[in-house]
Design a protein around this motif. Structure first.
Motif: not given
Ligand code: ARG
Length: 579
Positions: A135-138, A143-145, A151-162, A247-251
């Motif tokens: 939960l917390r990671s997501a 939120s940080i993403r 603030v203008g940064n270009k963010v790429i988020s990666d789920v990094h599956f184990g 993750y969709q439910e958590l948006d």
């Protein structure tokens, strides 16, 4: 470009300092520590006095004298050892707020030099349902993403599956143990796969041979055994489809659905590079890197295990390499349980030794655990790990019980109410999580987290819905938004609170700390509530005040909505409560 009151005055102070030939480095103001006496203060004279060997009050007096001449200032005083306290004129506050209301970014600037940031959060594992630890990671990661993007940064988020470690070999081994072969794998659904993983865990704990077989299968899988690869791919696909739903439910949004397995080739390159640089050694059949001891024991990093397989650490090191080479990351942020701090310390250190992350900022944002009322990690009633989807169900149930039933409120269908239940439940879960410092754990409070009063998500959502209703009524009554004017202390306080928006966002960005936003959203909603109690809108003394207050209310609504958005929370247009 609109400037906040604070930024405007920082500029004014810089000009004064320059005029007086003082080092402008100290020309900074901050919201006053004594809001009853002043709006802002500047402590620069104290720092200057030290370097100039002068009396701080004298320097402060010189600055204050200049400041006094500014028509945007209503009062100035030099207090204590040399603090400069001052108040802003109502006209200037009104002008600044009118500008903020016109700006779609609410007056918030962007970073001067936008960066390419890769964010690594989520971190689910194949065959394991997401649990409360995810939960917390997501929630924090998302939120940080959003903050970084805003603030203008270009963010790429990666789920990094184990998807590349020993658990994979354990599952394959368990299926072979139960079915005799892997022929039926593709008929398995997620429930069956999770059950198999649990059985595999038990068997490997009890039976050393089973563990050994799982290890061998993992190594063969990694080295390309086609039969294992085929079954593995199927298991991975089913798992990805399953966690995507949560993750969709958590948006929570991921641009990339890559995993540890995607770093396989780079793992080999990392091992080669370490050899070339002469920093690795072979120890008992494994290839390792020894790290210098600091003030605590530093276990060696294992690049290749005795059985030839790659472990968790090398996959992370190799992933850094690909993120720098392919994604041109300038910053990589990991939002992962703080119990993995040592892992990241080692990974970052080896990346540095290998020179694969030159000029790249690597940051691990470690969070504390979600606990139950007993202070221990949150569990189900029978003591098992709480699944994230179950936690969401329980939370929705709780919210549903405080809402009217379908058919009880005219104009609201069952679907409308259900949508509201979801928005409120998710708002409650996320706000409860984000209002704490990231590093500290918190108790998941099933009683109070969804209340409409107190420091909760629904309280803020309710404030938004209340203003929506005020705006609807005004519109129906023919009242339109006008210019903001400041006529009393409550309007003034609200306006000054609103003008802190940019400062709050920039601090949340600099500290990577969404709780700065939850704090502000909560105070802003409270200050608005105070304002609304004493400053009637529809029944204001005159029309100028009515249209001004309406604009203030509307600006509070827009600001709260933006803050909620940055926390990953939706604001329902209307909030219903059970009778
Ligand atoms: N899958 C890992 C686990 O469950 C978490 C992954 C965190 N991210 C990372 N890049 N190591 O422990």
């Amino acid at each position: 470009m609109t400037l906040s009151i604070e930024k405007n005055f920082n500029q004014k102070f810089a000009d004064i300092f320059q005029k007086l030939d003082l080092d402008t480095k100290f020309a900074v103001i901050k919201p006053s520590d004594r809001p009853d006496l002043s709006d802002f203060q500047c402590n620069g004279a104290l720092a200057l006095a030290k370097s100039l060997h002068k009396n701080p009050r004298e320097i402060a007096a010189l600055i204050a004298e200049e400041l006094q001449k500014d028509k945007d200032v209503s009062s100035v005083s030099v207090d204590g050892p040399g603090f400069i306290n001052f108040k802003i004129s109502n006209e200037f506050i009104a002008k600044s707020l009118n500008e903020m209301a016109e700006d779609e970014r609410l007056g918030c600037s962007k970073v001067a030099e936008p960066k390419e940031i890769v964010m690594d959060f989520g971190g689910p594992n194949v065959a394991k349902a997401l649990h409360v630890g995810h939960l917390r990671s997501a929630v924090i990661g998302e939120s940080i993403r959003r903050i970084e993007t805003f603030v203008g940064n270009k963010v790429i988020s990666d789920v990094h599956f184990g998807d590349w470690g020993t658990p994979m070999g354990m599952i394959l081994a368990e299926i072979i143990h139960q079915d005799g072969n892997l022929d039926n794998v593709e008929s398995y659904d997620i429930a069956k796969i999770s059950a198999i993983y649990k059985q595999a865990n038990i068997r490997c704990k009890e039976d050393e041979n089973a563990k050994e077989t799982a290890r061998q299968i993992t190594a063969e899988l990694q080295n390309g055994n086609p039969e294992y690869r085929k079954a593995w791919k199927y298991l991975r696909d089913v798992s990805v489809a399953d966690v995507k739903k949560t993750y969709q439910e958590l948006d929570a949004h991921f641009d990339l659905w890559l995993g540890e397995s995607d770093a396989h080739q780079a793992c080999g390159e990392v091992v080669e590079l370490a050899k070339e640089k002469g920093i690795s050694e072979v120890d008992d059949g494994a290839t390792i890197i020894r790290l210098p001891e600091t003030n605590k024991p530093m276990p060696p990093v294992i690049l290749v295990k005795t059985d030839g397989g790659f472990g968790y650490q090398v996959t992370d090191i190799a992933t850094i390499k690909t993120r720098v080479e392919d994604l041109h990351a300038q910053e990589i942020i990991y939002v992962v349980d703080k119990r993995q701090s040592l892992h990241f310390e080692q990974v970052f250190q080896v990346s540095e030794m290998l020179g694969i992350a030159k000029d790249v900022k690597l940051e691990h944002i470690g969070f504390g655990t979600v606990n139950g009322a007993d202070g221990k990690p949150f569990k189900t009633r029978d003591g098992g790990v709480m699944n994230l989807s179950d936690l969401i169900l329980i939370s929705k149930e709780k919210v549903r019980s405080s809402m009217p039933k379908a058919g009880e409120v005219e104009g609201f269908s069952k679907d409308d109410i259900e949508k509201m239940v979801t928005q409120i439940a998710m708002g409650a879960i996320k706000f409860q999580d984000l209002k704490n410092n990231i590093a500290s754990g918190y108790v998941f409070d099933l009683e109070d987290f969804a209340k409409f009063d107190g420091k909760t998500g629904p309280y803020i959502q309710y404030a938004v819905a209340r203003i929506n209703s005020i705006l609807r009524k005004a519109k129906a009554g023919g009242l339109e938004i006008g210019d903001i004017v400041i006529s009393n202390e409550d309007e003034r306080n609200l306006a000054l609170k609103l003008s802190q928006f940019e400062n709050v966002i920039m601090r949340a960005h600099a500290d990577k700390e969404p709780s700065i936003i939850t704090d502000y959203a909560y105070t802003l909603a409270q200050v608005f509530s105070g304002f609304y109690n004493t400053c009637p809108i529809m029944n204001a003394e005159d029309k100028t005040l009515a249209v001004s207050r309406l604009k203030l209310a509307s600006l509070v609504r827009d600001t709260l909505k933006q803050l909620l958005y940055l926390l990953g929370i939706e604001a329902p247009e209307v909030m219903l409560k059970a009778a």
